[in-house]
Design a protein around this motif. Structure first.
Motif, PDB file in Angstrom:
ATOM      1  N   ARG A  31      13.090   1.770   8.421  1.00 29.64           N
ATOM      2  CA  ARG A  31      14.108   2.419   9.097  1.00 29.64           C
ATOM      3  C   ARG A  31      13.833   3.963   8.847  1.00 29.64           C
ATOM      4  NH1 ARG A  31      19.708   0.721   6.386  1.00 29.64           N
ATOM      5  NH2 ARG A  31      19.030  -1.332   7.391  1.00 29.64           N
ATOM      6  N   TYR A  32      13.576   4.310   7.879  1.00 30.17           N
ATOM      7  CA  TYR A  32      13.359   5.834   7.804  1.00 30.17           C
ATOM      8  C   TYR A  32      12.035   6.636   7.886  1.00 30.17           C
ATOM      9  CZ  TYR A  32      18.178   4.901   6.595  1.00 30.17           C
ATOM     10  OH  TYR A  32      19.504   4.500   6.393  1.00 30.17           O
ATOM     11  N   GLY A  33      11.040   5.944   7.509  1.00 35.12           N
ATOM     12  CA  GLY A  33       9.776   6.417   7.442  1.00 35.12           C
ATOM     13  C   GLY A  33       9.288   7.347   6.511  1.00 35.12           C
ATOM     14  N   ALA A  34      10.265   7.498   5.284  1.00 33.42           N
ATOM     15  CA  ALA A  34      10.133   8.461   4.368  1.00 33.42           C
ATOM     16  C   ALA A  34       8.884   8.198   3.533  1.00 33.42           C
ATOM     17  CB  ALA A  34      11.390   8.894   3.525  1.00 33.42           C
ATOM     18  N   SER A  35       8.277   9.396   3.247  1.00 36.81           N
ATOM     19  CA  SER A  35       6.950   9.181   2.563  1.00 36.81           C
ATOM     20  C   SER A  35       7.151   8.868   0.984  1.00 36.81           C
ATOM     21  CB  SER A  35       6.182  10.638   2.488  1.00 36.81           C
ATOM     22  OG  SER A  35       6.896  11.597   2.072  1.00 36.81           O
ATOM     23  N   HIS A  36       8.223   9.361   0.577  1.00 36.40           N
ATOM     24  CA  HIS A  36       8.619   8.858  -0.832  1.00 36.40           C
ATOM     25  C   HIS A  36       9.213   7.479  -1.007  1.00 36.40           C
ATOM     26  CE1 HIS A  36      12.838   9.720   0.425  1.00 36.40           C
ATOM     27  NE2 HIS A  36      13.239   8.823  -0.855  1.00 36.40           N
ATOM     28  N   THR A  37       9.346   7.174   0.182  1.00 43.50           N
ATOM     29  CA  THR A  37       9.739   5.565  -0.023  1.00 43.50           C
ATOM     30  C   THR A  37       8.597   4.739   0.041  1.00 43.50           C
ATOM     31  OG1 THR A  37      11.574   6.024   1.023  1.00 43.50           O
ATOM     32  CG2 THR A  37      10.838   3.633   1.038  1.00 43.50           C
ATOM     33  N   LEU A  38       7.351   5.169   0.815  1.00 42.21           N
ATOM     34  CA  LEU A  38       6.019   4.624   0.732  1.00 42.21           C
ATOM     35  C   LEU A  38       5.479   4.799  -0.609  1.00 42.21           C
ATOM     36  CD1 LEU A  38       3.935   3.201   2.259  1.00 42.21           C
ATOM     37  CD2 LEU A  38       3.119   5.502   2.820  1.00 42.21           C
ATOM     38  N   ALA A  39       5.922   6.061  -1.408  1.00 47.51           N
ATOM     39  CA  ALA A  39       5.205   6.130  -2.622  1.00 47.51           C
ATOM     40  C   ALA A  39       5.833   5.052  -3.690  1.00 47.51           C
ATOM     41  CB  ALA A  39       5.218   7.482  -3.151  1.00 47.51           C
ATOM     42  N   TYR A  40       7.079   4.857  -3.429  1.00 43.96           N
ATOM     43  CA  TYR A  40       7.656   3.716  -4.012  1.00 43.96           C
ATOM     44  C   TYR A  40       7.252   2.505  -3.828  1.00 43.96           C
ATOM     45  CZ  TYR A  40      11.655   6.755  -5.433  1.00 43.96           C
ATOM     46  OH  TYR A  40      12.606   7.790  -5.830  1.00 43.96           O
ATOM     47  N   LEU A  41       6.869   2.197  -2.754  1.00 38.61           N
ATOM     48  CA  LEU A  41       6.147   0.573  -2.527  1.00 38.61           C
ATOM     49  C   LEU A  41       4.757   0.495  -3.045  1.00 38.61           C
ATOM     50  CD1 LEU A  41       7.481   0.378   1.276  1.00 38.61           C
ATOM     51  CD2 LEU A  41       7.872  -1.006  -0.730  1.00 38.61           C
ATOM     52  N   VAL A  42       4.055   1.780  -3.019  1.00 39.20           N
ATOM     53  CA  VAL A  42       2.720   1.852  -3.659  1.00 39.20           C
ATOM     54  C   VAL A  42       2.900   1.550  -5.126  1.00 39.20           C
ATOM     55  CG1 VAL A  42       0.636   3.089  -4.104  1.00 39.20           C
ATOM     56  CG2 VAL A  42       1.636   3.119  -1.907  1.00 39.20           C
ATOM     57  N   PHE A  43       3.642   2.297  -5.808  1.00 42.51           N
ATOM     58  CA  PHE A  43       3.956   2.065  -7.231  1.00 42.51           C
ATOM     59  C   PHE A  43       4.481   0.623  -7.340  1.00 42.51           C
ATOM     60  CE2 PHE A  43       7.635   2.207 -10.332  1.00 42.51           C
ATOM     61  CZ  PHE A  43       6.744   2.742 -11.400  1.00 42.51           C
ATOM     62  N   ALA A  44       5.181   0.241  -6.710  1.00 42.97           N
ATOM     63  CA  ALA A  44       5.603  -1.260  -7.210  1.00 42.97           C
ATOM     64  C   ALA A  44       4.435  -2.322  -6.784  1.00 42.97           C
ATOM     65  CB  ALA A  44       6.820  -1.634  -5.898  1.00 42.97           C
ATOM     66  N   ALA A  45       3.450  -2.042  -5.888  1.00 45.81           N
ATOM     67  CA  ALA A  45       2.218  -2.823  -5.720  1.00 45.81           C
ATOM     68  C   ALA A  45       1.597  -2.745  -6.980  1.00 45.81           C
ATOM     69  CB  ALA A  45       1.704  -2.441  -4.680  1.00 45.81           C
ATOM     70  N   PHE A  46       1.408  -1.849  -7.451  1.00 48.95           N
ATOM     71  CA  PHE A  46       0.639  -1.425  -8.724  1.00 48.95           C
ATOM     72  C   PHE A  46       1.091  -2.239  -9.932  1.00 48.95           C
ATOM     73  CE2 PHE A  46      -1.703   2.169  -6.630  1.00 48.95           C
ATOM     74  CZ  PHE A  46      -2.827   1.601  -6.672  1.00 48.95           C
ATOM     75  N   LEU A  47       2.401  -2.103 -10.026  1.00 45.80           N
ATOM     76  CA  LEU A  47       3.228  -2.823 -11.126  1.00 45.80           C
ATOM     77  C   LEU A  47       3.282  -4.351 -10.719  1.00 45.80           C
ATOM     78  CD1 LEU A  47       6.146  -0.525 -11.864  1.00 45.80           C
ATOM     79  CD2 LEU A  47       4.209  -0.698 -12.996  1.00 45.80           C
ATOM     80  N   LEU A  48       3.272  -4.850  -9.652  1.00 43.81           N
ATOM     81  CA  LEU A  48       3.435  -6.011  -9.485  1.00 43.81           C
ATOM     82  C   LEU A  48       1.963  -6.920  -9.829  1.00 43.81           C
ATOM     83  CD1 LEU A  48       5.062  -8.139  -7.666  1.00 43.81           C
ATOM     84  CD2 LEU A  48       3.362  -7.719  -5.890  1.00 43.81           C
ATOM     85  N   VAL A  49       0.941  -5.770  -9.517  1.00 43.50           N
ATOM     86  CA  VAL A  49      -0.309  -6.781  -9.879  1.00 43.50           C
ATOM     87  C   VAL A  49      -0.448  -6.743 -11.300  1.00 43.50           C
ATOM     88  CG1 VAL A  49      -2.908  -6.252  -9.772  1.00 43.50           C
ATOM     89  CG2 VAL A  49      -1.751  -5.868  -7.646  1.00 43.50           C
ATOM     90  N   GLU A  50      -0.262  -5.624 -11.969  1.00 45.45           N
ATOM     91  CA  GLU A  50       0.034  -5.483 -13.383  1.00 45.45           C
ATOM     92  C   GLU A  50       0.567  -6.688 -14.029  1.00 45.45           C
ATOM     93  OE1 GLU A  50       1.529  -3.319 -17.142  1.00 45.45           O
ATOM     94  OE2 GLU A  50       2.178  -2.529 -15.164  1.00 45.45           O
TER      95      GLU A  50
END
Length: 96
Positions: free
Chosen positions: A28-47
């Motif tokens: 919806r917004y394309g905010a870079s900090h939201t993308l950072a949250y998604l990357v963070f979540a992906a790493f935690l998901l894999v862990e």
């Protein structure tokens, strides 16, 4: 080990719920900090997927864990539990 298993499974649920919101917000917004949250979540998901695999399906790890000292067992469970508490704090902000 049960505490660590429950914590890792809980972490997956929390990460999944927050990721859905972050993905929607990023689209919806394309905010870079939201993308950072998604990357963070992906790493935690894999862990946490790896932890669950080790705790539930890897016989060598389960055998090692069973004979490990109580300090190691409690320490590993505590790390998963602390991660759960951190995710609950973030989820409270994200989901409210």
């Amino acid at each position: 080990m049960t505490v660590a298993q429950v914590a890792a499974a809980s972490n997956l649920v929390l990460i999944g719920a927050m990721s859905a919101i972050w993905l929607r917000n990023y689209r919806r917004y394309g905010a870079s900090h939201t993308l950072a949250y998604l990357v963070f979540a992906a790493f935690l998901l894999v862990e946490n997927v790896i932890w669950l695999y080790l705790y539930l399906l890897n016989d060598a790890f389960v055998g090692w864990y069973a004979v490990a000292t109580p300090t190691i067992q409690v320490g590993m469970a505590l790390l998963c539990g602390l991660e759960t508490l951190a995710l609950v704090a973030i989820a409270r902000i994200t989901l409210v």
